[in-house]
Design an enzyme around this catalytic site. Structure first.
Site, PDB file in Angstrom:
ATOM      1  N   LYS A  79     -15.790   1.929   7.413  1.00  0.00           N
ATOM      2  CA  LYS A  79     -15.664   2.303   6.000  1.00  0.00           C
ATOM      3  C   LYS A  79     -16.569   1.400   5.153  1.00  0.00           C
ATOM      4  O   LYS A  79     -16.641   0.188   5.385  1.00  0.00           O
ATOM      5  CB  LYS A  79     -14.197   2.175   5.562  1.00  0.00           C
ATOM      6  CG  LYS A  79     -13.917   2.696   4.154  1.00  0.00           C
ATOM      7  CD  LYS A  79     -12.420   2.589   3.820  1.00  0.00           C
ATOM      8  CE  LYS A  79     -12.111   3.117   2.421  1.00  0.00           C
ATOM      9  NZ  LYS A  79     -10.683   2.958   2.074  1.00  0.00           N
ATOM     10  N   SER A 154      -8.589   7.029  -0.023  1.00  0.00           N
ATOM     11  CA  SER A 154      -9.996   6.870  -0.282  1.00  0.00           C
ATOM     12  C   SER A 154     -10.863   6.913   0.975  1.00  0.00           C
ATOM     13  O   SER A 154     -12.066   7.138   0.897  1.00  0.00           O
ATOM     14  CB  SER A 154     -10.249   5.543  -0.995  1.00  0.00           C
ATOM     15  OG  SER A 154      -9.899   4.456  -0.157  1.00  0.00           O
ATOM     16  N   SER A 178      -4.706   4.732   1.694  1.00  0.00           N
ATOM     17  CA  SER A 178      -6.050   5.231   2.019  1.00  0.00           C
ATOM     18  C   SER A 178      -6.394   5.321   3.494  1.00  0.00           C
ATOM     19  O   SER A 178      -7.431   5.880   3.858  1.00  0.00           O
ATOM     20  CB  SER A 178      -7.102   4.391   1.318  1.00  0.00           C
ATOM     21  OG  SER A 178      -7.101   4.710  -0.050  1.00  0.00           O
TER      22      SER A 178
HETATM   23  N1  GLN Z   1      -4.903   6.805  -3.618  1.00  0.00           N
HETATM   24  C1  GLN Z   1      -4.630   5.427  -3.850  1.00  0.00           C
HETATM   25  C2  GLN Z   1      -5.386   4.948  -5.060  1.00  0.00           C
HETATM   26  O1  GLN Z   1      -6.109   5.708  -5.584  1.00  0.00           O
HETATM   27  C3  GLN Z   1      -4.917   4.664  -2.614  1.00  0.00           C
HETATM   28  C4  GLN Z   1      -6.053   3.737  -2.655  1.00  0.00           C
HETATM   29  C5  GLN Z   1      -6.218   2.955  -1.397  1.00  0.00           C
HETATM   30  O2  GLN Z   1      -5.336   2.873  -0.559  1.00  0.00           O
HETATM   31  N2  GLN Z   1      -7.379   2.329  -1.307  1.00  0.00           N
HETATM   32  O3  GLN Z   1      -5.240   3.854  -5.489  1.00  0.00           O
END
Ligand code: GLN
Length: 506
Positions: A79, A154, A178
């Site tokens: 990532k 994400s 995420s």
């Molecule tokens: N969807 C969550 C956010 O927007 C998760 C983000 C994450 O885990 N990096 O913050």
């Protein structure tokens, strides 16, 4: 001949160590697969120029009789939130376009040392803010199950890469879901370790008290194998735990027999509103529980009265920490600088941040700055921290009577691109079942539980365990996986539409 991209990492590793295939062959197969399908999927922001060189070095060392790690020679997608010295690291943002890090994230360094072959950097929502990968500054990633749908976020790039057989393994990061939510919508396995279990050094920080790096894979065993490589204490991360972790691969192997299900107490949260969940998600969840019950597990209703405030608390704590973490992108130290002729330093900073950050990032910086401002700090940030403590207490109380907690991993299957992009609240509500684990620091895993009847798209079940008990998730996850794969007559991903057979989409 076996298609090397269809093998699990564990199976590929066996072939590599037996000398049946070389790492160069395995790496080339994945690079070919990326060329064939990534035009459609867009899982990668950057494909490594060195992968074959690294693979050939591993082959040479193996031939010389060197003893190599269990995953040596297996390709790995990374990532883009994780910094790497040999590939750009952008965290999905224009403000870091082309940025080259002077050091490797600890997890990357450990993967390299174990002989894994970095294939490239995967797409993500900008600075890991989002649930769909549509907030990437470099365009969205698409779900291999349906190219009109999101791969989650994400870390949608990592999940889509693994689900479309572009990589057997990937690294993700999970601040509010995420790793687990993309796993849910792509039919893959994602695990968020106990906070402090895996080093955050070199993971571009979103919210430091919530961020965890973890594996994204197609099987529970593969997740354990990768976790064994990246986990453990790191002197460069002050929140890293000095804990003697067991082998997670061993836990997954042990779990596969199903023995662990006998007498396992599985907590189901009574306050989780059935109404917010898509019918097929709830059905798949209940069917998985019933399958475990049939093997001797006990389903116990538990109360976690504060979970419903998790999303609200998270969206104060996260922006507060993010606004502070992102202050370092000031046009001086990293990445982009927009010149303002005759302007002050402040003018340059403002112009740079305006041009370099996308809308979601700006929204969160503004929310966070507001939540931390004098006069509002106690009402917003302070209250959110209290809710966080109450959620931690809910977990403590629940784990006094159950071994694991189970929830659906997310409320719906993969939604369409564009469907929620203009409705931040709907986007945030995706994380309703994943966020509590980040707030409490406990580990969570999402594994495929089946396909939703109404749309034929993948659904995940999440298990949560007490802090330090990641191995329990591997045992339970592997047990359920074995049961389900057996009942399906093969892995869920075997049912995904085949991409790239003629170089194009389905
Ligand atoms: N969807 C969550 C956010 O927007 C998760 C983000 C994450 O885990 N990096 O913050």
């Amino acid at each position: 001949m076996t298609d090397l991209t269809r093998l699990s990492a564990a199976a590929l590793a066996e072939k590599l160590s037996a000398g049946d295939v070389s790492s160069v062959e395995a790496t080339q197969a994945h690079l070919d697969r990326i060329s064939a399908v990534d035009g459609d999927i867009h899982a990668f922001l950057h494909v490594s120029d060195h992968a074959l060189e690294v693979a050939s070095d591993i082959d040479r060392r193996r031939a010389a009789g060197e003893s190599l790690g269990a995953l040596a020679g297996v390709p790995l997608a990374i990532k883009d939130v994780l910094v790497t010295t040999d590939m750009p690291s952008t965290s999905g943002s224009k403000i870091l376009e082309g940025y080259m890090s002077p050091y490797d994230a600890t997890v990357v360094a450990r993967a390299r040392a174990a002989g894994l072959v970095p294939l490239g950097k995967t797409n993500m929502d900008e600075f890991a803010m989002g649930s769909s990968t549509e907030h990437s500054a470099y365009g969205p990633t698409r779900n291999p199950w349906d190219l009109d749908r999101i791969p989650g976020g994400s870390g949608g790039g990592s999940a889509a890469a693994v689900a479309s057989f572009e990589a057997p393994l990937a690294l993700g990061s999970d601040t509010g879901g995420s790793i687990r939510q993309p796993a849910h919508v792509t039919g893959t396995v994602g695990l968020k370790p106990t906070y402090g279990g895996v080093s955050r050094y070199g993971a571009i920080a979103l919210a430091s008290s919530l961020d965890q790096v973890g594996p994204v894979t197609r099987t529970v065993l593969d997740s354990g194998l990768l976790h064994d490589v990246i986990g453990g204490h790191d002197i460069n991360d002050s929140t890293s735990l000095a804990h003697a972790w067991p082998s997670f691969a061993a836990a997954a192997r042990e779990g596969a027999s199903g023995e662990v299900l006998k007498g396992l107490r599985i907590g189901v949260i009574k306050e989780l509103p059935d109404s917010g969940f898509q019918a097929g998600v709830s059905e798949s969840f209940r069917a998985a529980l019933a399958a475990m019950e049939a093997q001797g597990a006990e389903i116990v209703e538990i109360s976690a009265p504060h979970f419903e405030y998790g999303v609200a608390a998270y969206y104060l704590i996260l922006p507060a920490e993010a606004s502070s973490n992102l202050a370092k992108f000031d046009s001086v130290r990293f990445g982009l600088r927009v010149d303002v002729p005759g302007g002050t330093v402040e003018d340059v900073m403002a112009a740079t941040r305006d041009a370099g950050f996308g809308d979601e990032v700006k929204r969160r910086i503004i929310l966070g700055t507001y939540a931390l401002s004098a006069g509002y700090y106690d009402a917003y940030y302070g209250s959110a921290q209290k809710v966080r403590t109450l959620i931690q207490r809910d977990f403590d109380a629940a784990f006094a009577s159950v071994d694991v907690i189970a929830t659906p991993s997310a409320p719906t299957t993969a939604f369409k691109l564009g469907e929620k992009i203009d409705d931040p609240l709907q986007m945030y509500l995706n994380d309703v079942t994943t966020i509590p684990a980040n707030l409490a620091g406990v580990p969570g895993i999402s594994i495929p539980s089946g396909l939703a009847a109404e749309d034929g798209l993948p659904v995940g079940i999440q298990f949560l365990a007490p802090a330090h008990e990641d191995a329990r998730l591997y045992r339970v996850g592997a047990a359920l996986e074995a049961l389900l794969v057996d009942s399906w007559g093969g892995p869920l991903l075997d049912r995904a539409p085949v991409l790239g057979s003629n170089g194009g989409s389905r």
